[in-house]
Scaffold this active site. Sequence first.
Site, PDB file in Angstrom:
ATOM      1  N   ASP A  12       1.642   4.285  -9.217  1.00 60.11           N
ATOM      2  CA  ASP A  12       2.730   5.253  -9.402  1.00 60.11           C
ATOM      3  C   ASP A  12       3.184   5.887  -8.096  1.00 60.11           C
ATOM      4  OD1 ASP A  12       2.593   4.830 -12.189  1.00 60.11           O
ATOM      5  OD2 ASP A  12       0.881   6.177 -12.293  1.00 60.11           O
ATOM      6  N   GLY A  16       8.351   0.595  -7.590  1.00 59.14           N
ATOM      7  CA  GLY A  16       9.523   0.013  -8.248  1.00 59.14           C
ATOM      8  C   GLY A  16      10.796   0.363  -7.503  1.00 59.14           C
ATOM      9  N   ALA A  38       1.215  -0.856 -16.732  1.00 58.26           N
ATOM     10  CA  ALA A  38       1.764   0.155 -15.841  1.00 58.26           C
ATOM     11  C   ALA A  38       3.276   0.047 -15.899  1.00 58.26           C
ATOM     12  CB  ALA A  38       1.275  -0.041 -14.412  1.00 58.26           C
ATOM     13  N   GLY A  39       3.943   0.997 -15.290  1.00 58.03           N
ATOM     14  CA  GLY A  39       5.397   0.954 -15.358  1.00 58.03           C
ATOM     15  C   GLY A  39       6.042   1.389 -14.067  1.00 58.03           C
ATOM     16  N   HIS A  40       7.144   0.755 -13.762  1.00 58.61           N
ATOM     17  CA  HIS A  40       7.977   1.174 -12.640  1.00 58.61           C
ATOM     18  C   HIS A  40       9.201   1.872 -13.218  1.00 58.61           C
ATOM     19  CE1 HIS A  40       5.837  -1.137  -9.775  1.00 58.61           C
ATOM     20  NE2 HIS A  40       6.316  -2.306 -10.103  1.00 58.61           N
ATOM     21  N   LEU A 332       8.322  13.005  -0.866  1.00 54.47           N
ATOM     22  CA  LEU A 332       8.128  14.114   0.066  1.00 54.47           C
ATOM     23  C   LEU A 332       8.858  15.367  -0.438  1.00 54.47           C
ATOM     24  CD1 LEU A 332       6.889  14.837   2.823  1.00 54.47           C
ATOM     25  CD2 LEU A 332       9.082  14.274   3.870  1.00 54.47           C
ATOM     26  N   ASP A 333      10.015  15.149  -1.068  1.00 56.09           N
ATOM     27  CA  ASP A 333      10.815  16.277  -1.577  1.00 56.09           C
ATOM     28  C   ASP A 333      10.064  17.135  -2.593  1.00 56.09           C
ATOM     29  OD1 ASP A 333      11.176  13.677  -2.974  1.00 56.09           O
ATOM     30  OD2 ASP A 333      12.125  14.936  -4.489  1.00 56.09           O
TER      31      ASP A 333
END
Length: 423
Positions: A12, A16, A38-40, A332-333
């Site tokens: 995570d 993706g 899992a997922g993107h 980062l935001d």
Amino acid sequence: MLTAIVGINWGDEGKGRMVDLLGSRQDIVVRYQGGNNAGHTVINHLGKFILNLLPSGILRPEIVNVMGGGMVVDIEHLCGEITRLREGGVQISPDNLKVSDRAIICLPYHVGQDILEEERLGDAKYGSTRRGIAPVYGDKYLKKGIRMGDLLEPEALKKQLAGIVAWKNLTIQGAYGAKAYDVEQLFGWLLQFGGPLREYICNTDLFLERAAAQDKRILFEAQLGALRDIEFGIYPYTSSSPTIAAYAPIGAGVPGRRLDNTIGVMKAYSTCVGEGPFTAELFGPAADALREAGGEYGAATGRPRRVGGFDVVASRYGVRVQGADELALTKLDVLSYLDKIPVCVAYEIDGERTGEFPSGRRLNQAKPVYEYLDGWHRDISGCRSIDALPAAAQRYIDYLQKAVDCPIRTISVGADREAYFTR
Ligand code: GDP
Ligand code: MG
């Protein structure tokens, strides 16, 4: 040109989205391991899409997407995913989607066995996503798997299935006392969901080998991160397949080829889904605030993710295990709301401080050593160059780069396609 995009942490990290970004410069995108566990999440002009099985290049019509032989495929889920994307305006045809005939099918009894085992374990559960991944990879190595290519030969498939189901029911009925699986029903399931997929199934190894020989740009897309790798991760709280870049040419189907570039995707803080040691974990209001700020809920399961500050020890190990040539720093935001940014700079084990990532009992007993860096307390999602960032954010990036000893070339400051810059 062979490039891999891999996770440095527990998954995570935003892989993706990085694949979607770099995708514009690729001819082919390949998934080489894992299944729909899992997922993107990819956001583009068509909307927001969650991809569990399909490679992220599927959102760009000019890219050919390959699901490699190292994958495990729940065909019912794949049919659903294709339908959902089509409804969202995404074009999918055998021209832009190819599924390896070697990929293993994840059947309903794999999902069933996964759930039975987690329930048997009770409080000691692994935190499985309950999508059948461990049982289906187990069966692959026990040589009881059914491959995508088998869907092309229904007569032979039925016989093969009967033999395997008789064996599987010994466990389902005998070990768990659960209801036996019915061969006819499973065969019906294979025909129902395998039928629409037949046109995509082919020898993708040949396709990729030819493409590599023609110097096509091939991108290998990993699922999960270094710490979930079956060999190098936090075993047994790992996934059941190799998530590292070195496996990409094998799981994709171009063995013997070397990667030209490995891009590690690293998150500006830590998250972890499910059970297992997670040394940098934060609790209480600090954790809730970070989880909310980052929208940290599983893409595949919706589960709230465990969160923590950036973990220097685990990330440096992740960079090394992946053999990353460069890094993309994501989210980062999300840290913009903090006055002081917590960073786990070392572990304390048996009263001693260490910077080396441990395993086994030592990992389970590790305590985080936290330090605090200055925050910037300003919205940075509009920044498009390193100089546009507040000085404290620049210092944070420099600190991380030094700490993990690998150049941070891409910095992502938002979920939108344009919210990033390179240096
Ligand atoms: P993956 O499994 O590594 O592909 O990552 P996930 O999709 O599970 O989780 C990443 C989440 O963060 C997704 O919801 C992305 O849209 C989002 N995301 C990715 N990069 C950024 C970023 O730089 N800032 C923010 N705020 N969100 C991001
Ligand atoms: Mg994910």
